[in-house]
Scaffold this active site. Structure first.
Site, PDB file in Angstrom:
ATOM      1  N   ASP A 267      44.247  31.594-108.125  1.00 52.44           N
ATOM      2  CA  ASP A 267      44.113  30.748-107.777  1.00 52.44           C
ATOM      3  C   ASP A 267      45.402  29.812-107.491  1.00 52.44           C
ATOM      4  OD1 ASP A 267      42.964  28.075-106.274  1.00 52.44           O
ATOM      5  OD2 ASP A 267      41.182  28.256-107.683  1.00 52.44           O
ATOM      6  N   TRP A 268      45.734  28.985-106.843  1.00 53.35           N
ATOM      7  CA  TRP A 268      47.489  28.303-106.621  1.00 53.35           C
ATOM      8  C   TRP A 268      47.449  27.343-106.781  1.00 53.35           C
ATOM      9  CZ3 TRP A 268      48.260  25.823-101.664  1.00 53.35           C
ATOM     10  CH2 TRP A 268      49.640  25.505-101.774  1.00 53.35           C
TER      11      TRP A 268
END
Length: 717
Positions: A267-268
């Site tokens: 994820d980011w």
């Protein structure tokens, strides 16, 4: 391209080219204006030369822009390896459907699959190859903002929806990603992201491995089994180790046990957050831990880019780990058909024809209608008759900002409000419309006008709820009531007009105990999407009969949280025949039960359950029947829910667990025998040794309209 050709291509790549395939950046890195000194390249130790080999970009879309970016990228890429384009298409691309928690309330997997298929078609013609969806995190705490993206508190139902959404995005045929209108799915967030302590975003997750395997992992596995091409790591820890560097989670469970051979993406910035978690001190350590854990793509941090080559040169990391990651990425690009056709289905003509088409808006309306849950209908205040004098009032009356978060390309300016639909479709109805400017402040003038109009009205509809930024990522709340100004408005309005109906716009179960006591009608509309306003009015005026059922319990107050239906009995359960006993597991100031339980939802008609019986019980199969009759005045849909309890297990078992459901339609006065078959294997669970099996002994089979109102039959295996 055949596998041997992919391996040959891998052999032609330099180490630097391979490492850059593991890097994901945002679409603005490819804008014409930016340079190393300005724009996103600045400060990231990334050059325009590096961009020639970056493997993927997110949030770059629109057919024209996508084709341009791909063309310019391939003109520079030495080996002609195409760029992957990804985005958060969570509940629609430009045609926005109800939030996933609302879609789940339809109890209609086929409809949910259709909404994913529409989202895939719209986004694929607009240049997107991959969506970061479905989110299948099991959630029991409504304080967590991202409950909006989930399908609720039940492992069985989450598995069903995980499969539906993956197949909706990707298709079901062989070589499905070669078929028009498909995009690759990325199931998230692996794993247990939906269980943060205190319901606080990005917070610690702490549970036993048995609990993880029994309740949280099954939905991810269902998505993997359905063919999801990607898995996204979560921000949280799992057994004290952040998910993105968790070798046991990603290699042992995901790769070995589940045989997942697709792409694992962080994820980011999740990889680099291992430093904040305290399991790595430097980017070098992050890169080593992540590649060893099997993360193939790093999203928007640059640990691989900065450190992986040095780690390989020093012998601290084997180049074979890099090669296997790159080969998985190349395989995904090949499965999408990008080597033969880098533009894939990207088409400006199709984009103009398909995106936000009337056909898709009509599907969004059906989805919104099926998602709406009727929570209260005292004295049959609903439906409204068009000849009744009705005041529509509240902060959401004329708001078209009803799409909810993660509606990236959704446009409130092309979304109609309830006021818009009243004025266009209900011109013959006797209505007054009074918008309230703010959800957080009702002026004295607004209040006085509202009260005067309410006194003269036959009924009052208050459209109220959260604003979109109150639910979603980074939107955890410790107080999950309506804003005080709205609670006060409802209290005052109900004092001058008892026939008041509240319609809720929100992204989570709310504490509406006070509201539910004051109003006669209570309608849960969620953030309903593109065609939500029309759907709401269809329900309010009886053009559609409500059929939605909750997939997450509504608490009586936030102090009960987490409150969910499939809980344990405890060693000191409440005795209904001795409610005065203090020394049992209970609160002194509130009931244990939720305000509205899992599976709950009213209709404009009534359904009677009788004749429940087991008609077959063998070593391998169970078959049960119940007769359901529509005893009300209109036709309607009912969701028949089947639950099981294992009375004595090797470990403690829940009081009930959903094992299946049947959606039926009954005309007024019609009755139907509903038959449901279960495999004995479905009674299995994760034992203390982490094996999956069922117990012999006594069970209870239950059936009903919701988890709290059921008929029971005992049986023995």
């Amino acid at each position: 391209m055949k596998q041997a050709q992919l391996e040959q291509l891998l052999g032609q790549m330099t180490r630097k080219e391979k490492i850059e395939q593991l890097q994901q950046v945002t679409g603005d890195f490819f804008s014409e204006e930016q340079t190393e000194a300005t724009g996103p390249l600045s400060g990231n130790n990334l050059t325009s030369e590096d961009l020639i080999d970056v493997g993927s970009a997110l949030s770059l879309s629109g057919a024209k822009a996508a084709k341009k970016a791909q063309k310019e990228y391939l003109e520079k890429n030495r080996l002609g390896i195409p760029l992957l384009l990804m985005a958060d298409i969570v509940h629609g691309y430009r045609t926005i459907f109800p939030i996933p928690l609302g879609l789940a309330a339809s109890w209609n997997p086929e409809l949910v699959e259709k909404t994913a298929s529409v989202a895939a078609e719209e986004s694929s013609v607009s240049g997107i190859h991959i969506t970061f969806s479905p989110m299948v995190d099991l959630v029991r705490d409504p304080r967590w903002g991202r409950v909006l993206e989930s399908t609720g508190e039940d492992p069985y139902l989450n598995k069903v929806y995980a499969k539906s959404m993956v197949e909706g995005y990707q298709g079901k045929k062989e070589n499905a990603l070669q078929q028009y209108g498909s995009i690759a799915a990325c199931v998230k967030h692996f794993a247990a992201y939906g269980a943060p302590e205190g319901g606080r975003e990005y917070n610690t997750v702490n549970m036993s491995e048995r609990e993880l395997r029994e309740n949280y992992l099954p939905s991810y596995k269902a998505a993997v089994d359905a063919g999801s091409k990607l898995v996204m790591t979560s921000f949280n820890t799992v057994d004290g180790i952040p998910a993105s560097v968790n070798k046991y989670l990603n290699r042992k469970i995901l790769r070995e046990e589940w045989a997942f051979d697709g792409v694992l993406i962080s994820d980011w910035a999740a990889m680099k957050e291992a430093i904040h978690h305290g399991v790595a001190a430097t980017e070098k350590e992050v890169a080593k831990l992540s590649i060893e854990a099997g993360v193939d793509i790093e999203m928007m941090t640059f640990c691989y880019h900065n450190e992986l080559e040095k780690l390989i040169e020093s012998g601290e990391v084997s180049e074979s780990l890099l090669d296997e990651a790159v080969l998985r990425i190349l395989t995904l690009k090949n499965e999408l058909g990008l080597f033969e056709n880098p533009d894939r289905f990207t088409d400006e003509t199709l984009e103009a024809d398909k995106v936000f088409s009337k056909e898709f808006q009509d599907i969004a309306q059906i989805a919104a209608e099926e998602a709406i849950v009727l929570l209260e209908n005292k004295e049959s205040v609903l439906p409204i008759s068009e000849n009744e004098n009705v005041l529509f009032v509240g902060s959401h009356v004329d708001s078209s900002n009803i799409l909810g978060t993660w509606s990236w390309k959704g446009d409130p300016t092309e979304t109609k409000s309830v006021a818009d639909i009243l004025q266009s479709d209900y011109q013959n109805a006797n209505t007054r419309i009074l918008p309230i400017a703010s959800a957080f402040d009702v002026t004295q003038e607004e209040l006085e006008t509202a009260l005067k109009l309410a006194e003269k009205a036959d009924k009052v509809v208050i459209l109220t709820g959260e604003t979109p930024d109150m639910s979603g990522e980074a939107s955890s709340r410790s107080d999950i009531r309506l804003p005080k100004a709205q609670r006060d408005l409802i209290e005052k309005m109900t004092k001058v007009n008892a026939k008041t109906i509240a319609v809720l716009f929100n992204g989570r179960p709310l504490d509406v105990t006070g509201v539910s006591q004051q109003v006669q009608g209570l309608v849960e509309a969620w953030f309903p999407g593109t065609s939500g306003a029309k759907a709401i009015l269809n329900i309010l005026y009886g053009n559609k009969v409500p059929q939605g059922k909750l997939t997450m319990s509504f608490p009586r107050n936030v102090g009960q949280v987490p409150v969910y239906y499939n809980h344990f009995n405890t060693g000191r359960p409440i005795d209904e025949n001795d409610l005065e006993n203090k020394y049992v597991s209970k609160y002194l100031d509130v009931e244990n039960t939720p305000l509205y339980p899992f599976g709950y939802g009213l209709s404009y008609t009534k359904f009677d359950y009788r004749g429940f019986k087991l008609v077959k019980s063998s070593d391998n199969q169970l078959k049960a029947q119940v007769t359901v009759k529509n005893t009300g005045k209109v036709a309607g849909n009912e969701t028949v829910q089947w639950y099981v309890r294992d009375k004595v297990g090797e470990v403690v078992r829940p009081l009930k667990e959903l094992k299946g459901f049947d959606r039926i339609f009954l005309e007024k006065g019609e009755e139907k025998v509903v038959t449901h078959e279960f495999s004995v294997e479905e009674l299995g669970y994760v034992h203390s040794d982490l094996s999956q099996r069922y117990d012999q002994g006594e069970f209870v089979l239950m059936v009903g309209s919701n988890s709290a109102e059921v008929l029971e039959q005992n049986f023995t295996i």
